[in-house]
Design a protein around this motif. Structure first.
Motif, mmCIF file in Angstrom:
data_model
loop_
_atom_site.group_PDB
_atom_site.id
_atom_site.type_symbol
_atom_site.label_atom_id
_atom_site.label_comp_id
_atom_site.label_asym_id
_atom_site.label_seq_id
_atom_site.Cartn_x
_atom_site.Cartn_y
_atom_site.Cartn_z
ATOM 1 N N LEU A 59 0.807 -1.223 0.000
ATOM 2 C CA LEU A 59 0.000 0.000 0.000
ATOM 3 C C LEU A 59 0.841 1.274 0.000
ATOM 4 O O LEU A 59 0.469 2.245 -0.686
ATOM 5 C CB LEU A 59 -0.963 -0.011 1.187
ATOM 6 N N PRO A 60 1.967 1.352 0.725
ATOM 7 C CA PRO A 60 2.745 2.593 0.692
ATOM 8 C C PRO A 60 3.269 2.953 -0.690
ATOM 9 O O PRO A 60 3.605 4.120 -0.946
ATOM 10 C CB PRO A 60 3.901 2.298 1.661
ATOM 11 N N ARG A 61 3.355 1.979 -1.602
ATOM 12 C CA ARG A 61 3.847 2.263 -2.947
ATOM 13 C C ARG A 61 2.716 2.443 -3.962
ATOM 14 O O ARG A 61 2.964 2.897 -5.083
ATOM 15 C CB ARG A 61 4.765 1.132 -3.416
ATOM 16 N N SER A 62 1.497 2.099 -3.587
ATOM 17 C CA SER A 62 0.395 2.195 -4.542
ATOM 18 C C SER A 62 -0.614 3.283 -4.188
ATOM 19 O O SER A 62 -0.966 4.103 -5.044
ATOM 20 C CB SER A 62 -0.322 0.845 -4.647
ATOM 21 N N LEU A 63 -1.080 3.323 -2.953
ATOM 22 C CA LEU A 63 -2.127 4.273 -2.586
ATOM 23 C C LEU A 63 -1.719 5.731 -2.784
ATOM 24 O O LEU A 63 -2.521 6.523 -3.311
ATOM 25 C CB LEU A 63 -2.584 4.023 -1.149
ATOM 26 N N PRO A 64 -0.509 6.157 -2.397
ATOM 27 C CA PRO A 64 -0.138 7.559 -2.655
ATOM 28 C C PRO A 64 -0.212 7.933 -4.128
ATOM 29 O O PRO A 64 -0.498 9.086 -4.468
ATOM 30 C CB PRO A 64 1.300 7.637 -2.124
ATOM 31 N N SER A 65 0.024 6.967 -5.028
ATOM 32 C CA SER A 65 -0.044 7.276 -6.460
ATOM 33 C C SER A 65 -1.473 7.570 -6.900
ATOM 34 O O SER A 65 -1.689 8.323 -7.858
ATOM 35 C CB SER A 65 0.547 6.120 -7.273
#
Length: 392
Positions: A59-65
């Motif tokens: 999630l830290p690599r996908s949700l911010p995007s």
């Protein structure tokens, strides 16, 4: 008699590869990207729906995007925490606080109702929230998995493609992670086999009878979803992306599927066991849990992928050109059609001749999927096992 049988098998394999190369919708080409598009005069509203179950690792690599999408119209993100035990929901709220951008709603629907898969139950809940949260429901829904990272213009490009070409569903096959040895061997072949089953060009024809989508990234018109009755009409589907595309097509909607340029999966599959589970969990469901289809698939994989190298090597070793030349030509066509996918994944051409070995792995994964099904552990994912639709 044995030599004649082997020569016939080698010739049949060559004939199969000639047909696949020339008549199967040019499945091997990798230039099917988003269609020509222009910015609409008014950007429609969009709700981004993210089903998530135990996704704290990615999630830290996908949700911010998603939160950082540079979209000119109204947009919001709804993350549906599907019974996570690793703090996925709490992490999502923290990430939203740390990365200002599109508004985020985190919700949890509870355990799936009988007859529903977890992902589709989560999508149903997320879509309901998006449609009722405001006075006007969103015009589009972006259904995207929790391991998919989007470049800042991803949503804008998807919507522009849908509005320019009057498409009801636009789906991109996210570029999967390829880092370790097993990912290099298995992942590009996974997409290659998918395109062979569902040729993108054939799917994208207005009069197409074949339908498919890539579940990691699906832009769908809301009124089309309502007309097609999704996700309720496909609530039991384990292979939900293909079922979604078929439901949209049956309702009269136009669909488009292609390879992504700026949409990537960040989920790692470092070991063969990880990739094995990914494939085996749904392989037998793809065959509709039919033993005859399983037998035909195993025979077909053996004929198409295993016979060519066996015929060439045997023919060279025994001095029988009737084995060697059709086996060699078939293997050459196999490797040649695989090269564009390897280039798309930025992998060396030296991997192309290894496709028969990878196909053998997929054959074994498919058989294992059937074995696990009959042991009561089929279609299992993240602690849940799903019955076939007729048993649900």
């Amino acid at each position: 008699m044995g030599l004649l049988t082997a020569a016939c098998a080698a010739s049949a394999s060559l004939a199969a590869w000639l047909w696949l190369t020339l008549a199967q919708g040019m499945f091997w080409r990798t230039d099917v990207r988003l269609p020509h598009r222009t910015a609409p005069t008014r950007w429609p509203s969009v709700a981004i729906i993210v089903p998530a179950r135990d996704e704290a690792e990615v999630l830290p690599r996908s949700l911010p995007s998603l939160i950082a999408q540079d979209y000119p119209g109204e947009a919001e993100v709804v993350l549906v925490d599907d019974g996570s035990t690793d703090g996925t929901g709490e992490l999502a709220r923290r990430l939203a606080a740390e990365h200002p951008g599109l508004p985020l709603t985190v919700a949890s629907p509870g355990d799936p109702a009988p007859g529903w898969t977890g992902k589709l139950w989560a999508l149903r809940h997320g879509i309901a929230i998006a449609r009722t949260a405001h006075a006007a429901e969103p015009e589009f829904l972006l259904l995207t998995d929790a391991d998919i990272a989007h470049e800042p213009d991803s949503l804008r490009e998807l919507v522009a493609a849908a509005t320019s070409a009057d498409l009801d569903l636009v789906s991109q096959m996210a570029r999967l992670r390829v880092a370790g040895l097993w990912e290099r061997l298995v992942v590009p072949a996974f997409v290659y086999f998918f395109a062979q089953l569902y040729p993108f060009r054939r799917i994208n024809r207005p009069s197409a009878r074949t339908a498919a989508a890539a579940g990691g990234c699906v832009l769908l018109r809301t009124d089309t979803a309502v007309r097609a009755g999704v996700p309720d009409s496909i609530r039991q589907a384990v292979i939900d992306d293909v079922s979604l595309a078929r439901a949209v097509q049956r309702s009269g909607g136009r669909i488009w599927l292609g390879l992504a340029e700026r949409v990537d999966s960040v989920r790692p599959y470092p070991a063969l066991a990880d990739l094995w589970r990914m494939v085996a969990r749904s392989a037998y469901a793809q065959l509709r849990h039919q033993p005859l289809l399983l037998a035909g698939t195993v025979a077909g994989l053996a004929l198409v992928y295993l016979v060519p190298p066996a015929a060439l090597l045997t023919g060279l070793a025994t001095g029988h050109p009737a084995l060697a030349w059709p086996g060699g030509l078939a293997w050459l066509l196999m490797a040649g059609t695989y090269l564009p996918m390897l280039r798309y994944y930025r992998q060396p051409a030296a991997l192309a001749p290894l496709l028969p070995f990878t196909a053998l792995l997929y054959l074994l994964m498919t058989v294992d999927s059937a074995v696990q099904h009959y042991r009561g552990r089929g279609a299992s994912w993240k602690g849940r096992t799903y019955a076939r639709p007729s048993d649900a």
